[in-house]
Scaffold this active site. Structure first.
Site, PDB file in Angstrom:
ATOM      1  N   CYS A   8       6.454  -3.969  16.355  1.00 15.89           N
ATOM      2  CA  CYS A   8       6.033  -2.982  17.357  1.00 15.89           C
ATOM      3  C   CYS A   8       4.598  -3.314  17.804  1.00 15.89           C
ATOM      4  O   CYS A   8       3.747  -3.666  16.981  1.00 15.89           O
ATOM      5  CB  CYS A   8       6.112  -1.568  16.796  1.00 15.89           C
ATOM      6  N   CYS A  14       3.349   8.735   0.735  1.00 13.19           N
ATOM      7  CA  CYS A  14       3.862   7.852   1.785  1.00 13.19           C
ATOM      8  C   CYS A  14       4.050   6.469   1.159  1.00 13.19           C
ATOM      9  O   CYS A  14       3.089   5.886   0.652  1.00 13.19           O
ATOM     10  CB  CYS A  14       2.856   7.798   2.932  1.00 13.19           C
ATOM     11  N   GLU A  27       0.831  -1.192   0.000  1.00  9.93           N
ATOM     12  CA  GLU A  27       0.000   0.000   0.000  1.00  9.93           C
ATOM     13  C   GLU A  27       0.869   1.245   0.000  1.00  9.93           C
ATOM     14  O   GLU A  27       1.957   1.252   0.559  1.00  9.93           O
ATOM     15  CB  GLU A  27      -0.897   0.003   1.247  1.00  9.93           C
ATOM     16  N   CYS A  66       6.584  -6.293   7.975  1.00  4.95           N
ATOM     17  CA  CYS A  66       7.716  -5.737   8.727  1.00  4.95           C
ATOM     18  C   CYS A  66       8.105  -6.735   9.805  1.00  4.95           C
ATOM     19  O   CYS A  66       7.247  -7.359  10.427  1.00  4.95           O
ATOM     20  CB  CYS A  66       7.341  -4.408   9.367  1.00  4.95           C
ATOM     21  N   CYS A 118       1.370  -1.693  16.064  1.00  3.78           N
ATOM     22  CA  CYS A 118       1.382  -1.479  14.610  1.00  3.78           C
ATOM     23  C   CYS A 118       0.821  -2.683  13.859  1.00  3.78           C
ATOM     24  O   CYS A 118       1.280  -3.814  14.046  1.00  3.78           O
ATOM     25  CB  CYS A 118       2.819  -1.202  14.159  1.00  3.78           C
ATOM     26  N   CYS A 138      -1.380   6.209   9.842  1.00  2.00           N
ATOM     27  CA  CYS A 138      -0.158   5.579  10.330  1.00  2.00           C
ATOM     28  C   CYS A 138      -0.431   4.242  10.997  1.00  2.00           C
ATOM     29  O   CYS A 138      -1.330   4.143  11.830  1.00  2.00           O
ATOM     30  CB  CYS A 138       0.482   6.445  11.402  1.00  2.00           C
TER      31      CYS A 138
HETATM   32  N1  SAH Z   1       9.103   1.324  10.271  1.00  3.00           N
HETATM   33  C1  SAH Z   1       9.260   2.734  10.280  1.00  3.00           C
HETATM   34  C2  SAH Z   1       8.400   3.454   9.266  1.00  3.00           C
HETATM   35  C3  SAH Z   1       6.987   2.967   9.085  1.00  3.00           C
HETATM   36  S1  SAH Z   1       5.915   3.196  10.453  1.00  3.00           S
HETATM   37  C4  SAH Z   1       9.041   3.280  11.670  1.00  3.00           C
HETATM   38  O1  SAH Z   1       8.549   2.570  12.530  1.00  3.00           O
HETATM   39  O2  SAH Z   1       9.401   4.421  11.882  1.00  3.00           O
HETATM   40  C5  SAH Z   1       5.533   4.935  10.337  1.00  3.00           C
HETATM   41  C6  SAH Z   1       5.048   5.555  11.652  1.00  3.00           C
HETATM   42  O3  SAH Z   1       3.742   5.068  11.985  1.00  3.00           O
HETATM   43  C7  SAH Z   1       5.952   5.203  12.822  1.00  3.00           C
HETATM   44  O4  SAH Z   1       6.286   6.331  13.584  1.00  3.00           O
HETATM   45  C8  SAH Z   1       5.082   4.257  13.589  1.00  3.00           C
HETATM   46  O5  SAH Z   1       5.443   4.173  14.901  1.00  3.00           O
HETATM   47  C9  SAH Z   1       3.715   4.830  13.375  1.00  3.00           C
HETATM   48  N2  SAH Z   1       2.638   3.898  13.759  1.00  3.00           N
HETATM   49  C10 SAH Z   1       2.633   2.561  13.701  1.00  3.00           C
HETATM   50  N3  SAH Z   1       1.478   2.046  14.156  1.00  3.00           N
HETATM   51  C11 SAH Z   1       0.715   3.103  14.527  1.00  3.00           C
HETATM   52  C12 SAH Z   1      -0.620   3.226  15.056  1.00  3.00           C
HETATM   53  N4  SAH Z   1      -1.383   2.164  15.296  1.00  3.00           N
HETATM   54  N5  SAH Z   1      -1.071   4.469  15.305  1.00  3.00           N
HETATM   55  C13 SAH Z   1      -0.331   5.555  15.054  1.00  3.00           C
HETATM   56  N6  SAH Z   1       0.915   5.507  14.529  1.00  3.00           N
HETATM   57  C14 SAH Z   1       1.441   4.289  14.277  1.00  3.00           C
HETATM   58 FE1  SF4 Z   2       7.649  -2.004  11.530  1.00  3.40          FE
HETATM   59 FE2  SF4 Z   2       5.346  -0.933  12.283  1.00  3.40          FE
HETATM   60 FE3  SF4 Z   2       7.408  -0.972  13.992  1.00  3.40          FE
HETATM   61 FE4  SF4 Z   2       7.516   0.662  11.837  1.00  3.40          FE
HETATM   62  S1  SF4 Z   2       6.062   0.770  13.559  1.00  3.40           S
HETATM   63  S2  SF4 Z   2       9.127  -0.704  12.612  1.00  3.40           S
HETATM   64  S3  SF4 Z   2       6.372  -0.607  10.334  1.00  3.40           S
HETATM   65  S4  SF4 Z   2       6.332  -2.772  13.181  1.00  3.40           S
END
Ligand code: SAH
Ligand code: SF4
Length: 360
Positions: free
Chosen positions: A119, A108, A95, A115, A122, A338
């Site tokens: 986290c 974006c 996406e 991934c 996420c 995000c």
């Molecule tokens: N992997 C990289 C880039 C992709 S994630 C990273 O983690 O930075 C892009 C952003 O979206 C990151 O700051 C991440 O923490 C945020 N993100 C992930 N899950 C989210 C959620 N459920 N709500 C809000 N932001 C989120």
């Molecule tokens: Fe991966 Fe999501 Fe963590 Fe970014 S926030 S590093 S996309 S698991």
């Protein structure tokens, strides 16, 4: 006899295209023309290349291709944000998102299918890593978005904040920036690109030596080692303080700053004490903080804090001299916000994708 797969011209820099045309006995300017057609005009086949002789177009088409992901779905949010689902050559799906008028036009893009970082808040993390994207696949998202939105000839920004961890797919990500930067193509300056990372310290150090250096955003999300390790698994290896030290060493252009992203999770990392600790941690770092109230989703075991908690947190940072902004969530109604990028279904869904589809 099996024929070789066609070479994909959309994976090649100008220098590589020049080698390819030289190998075929063609003059060098053909490489510049090809690059221009692919990246500046959005051509996806040779037939469109009207300033190339017809027989040349036909001969190129026999063993070369211009890899372009197909748009399989396009959703438009009430706020104008658009999410595109793209299908890759192997039927995997990714996406990418167009976020208009922030005031810039922003694309974006994803760097991986899924991934590996896991986290806790996420959805992409729940998929696990399916595979890395190639440089051409990363850059192609920008090409496809620019064509779809009519912005091929307009300025836009690119954020590597889609699916995946860009520094976990380092070489392809850096090559994608070179493809996008080619002067005869999109000529995207690195200062218009922001790379967001979970904080893989050795890779941040490598990035510091890159000739084409994007802006850096660090997904910090916590103010103590324990707290960060519990929500951002890679922090068990590269801890909070190690990440901030790497940021202190990171070479920054004059007036530029590192963005620290901070996803706010109700009752977890959103207290006044957290805000004060965050200000202390960032003392002396050329930083700005971007607070991201959680985009809640089924399967994510956290809640979004109330607005007043976010406001208090932001006010404490501001009072301590930290530049702070609160990210407005865009495209939530189409799940383009995000951490909400996840591909449902798809012909070759992995176990992770299937799980994610159920959870979503
Ligand atoms: N992997 C990289 C880039 C992709 S994630 C990273 O983690 O930075 C892009 C952003 O979206 C990151 O700051 C991440 O923490 C945020 N993100 C992930 N899950 C989210 C959620 N459920 N709500 C809000 N932001 C989120
Ligand atoms: Fe991966 Fe999501 Fe963590 Fe970014 S926030 S590093 S996309 S698991």
């Amino acid at each position: 006899m099996q024929r070789d797969a066609p070479t994909d011209l959309a994976e090649l820099t100008l220098a590589e295209l020049e080698t390819l045309v030289a190998d075929r006995g063609l003059p060098r300017f053909r490489a510049t023309q090809l690059l221009h057609w692919i990246w500046k005009r959005g051509a996806t086949d040779f037939a469109a290349m009207s300033n190339l002789p017809r027989d040349l177009r036909a001969s190129l088409a026999t063993d070369l291709r211009i890899g372009t992901p197909a748009v399989v779905r396009r959703d438009r949010s009430e706020d104008g944000t658009e999410k595109l689902v793209l299908r890759l050559a192997d039927d995997r799906q990714i996406e990418c998102v167009y976020i208009p008028d922030t005031p810039a036009q922003t694309f974006c893009v994803s760097t991986q299918v899924g991934c590996a970082m896991g986290c806790a808040f996420c959805l992409t993390g729940k998929m696990g890593l399916v595979r890395n994207l190639t440089a051409g696949e990363i850059a192609a998202q920008v090409r496809v978005l620019a064509v779809a939105t009519g912005l091929l000839d307009s300025p836009f920004n690119v954020v590597l904040m889609g699916m995946g961890e860009p520094l976990h797919n380092y070489d392809a990500t850096m090559k994608a920036l070179r493809l996008l930067n080619e002067p005869g193509g999109l000529a995207l300056p690195p200062k218009r690109v922001t790379l967001s990372t979970v904080g893989l310290v050795p890779m941040i150090e490598r990035l510091a030596d890159e000739p084409l250096m994007p802006n850096l955003a660090i997904s910090l999300h916590a103010t103590t080692e324990e707290q960060r390790a519990s929500i951002v698994p890679p922090s068990r290896k590269y801890g909070l303080h190690a990440v901030i030290e790497a940021c202190r060493r990171f070479p920054l252009a004059r007036r530029s700053r590192i963005t620290f992203e901070y996803v706010m999770l109700s009752g977890v990392n959103d207290t006044s004490a957290d805000a004060r600790r965050l200000a202390r941690l960032l003392a002396g770092v050329k930083a700005k903080v971007n607070l991201i109230p959680l985009n809640a989703a089924a399967g994510i075991p956290f809640e979004r804090p109330p607005d007043r908690t976010v406001d208090t947190f932001a006010r404490i940072l501001a009072e301590k001299g930290v530049t702070v902004s609160v990210r407005k969530s865009r495209g939530r109604d189409i799940r383009a916000a995000c951490g909400q990028l996840i591909v449902e279904g798809g012909r070759k869904a992995s176990a992770g994708q299937a799980l994610a589809a159920v959870l979503g």
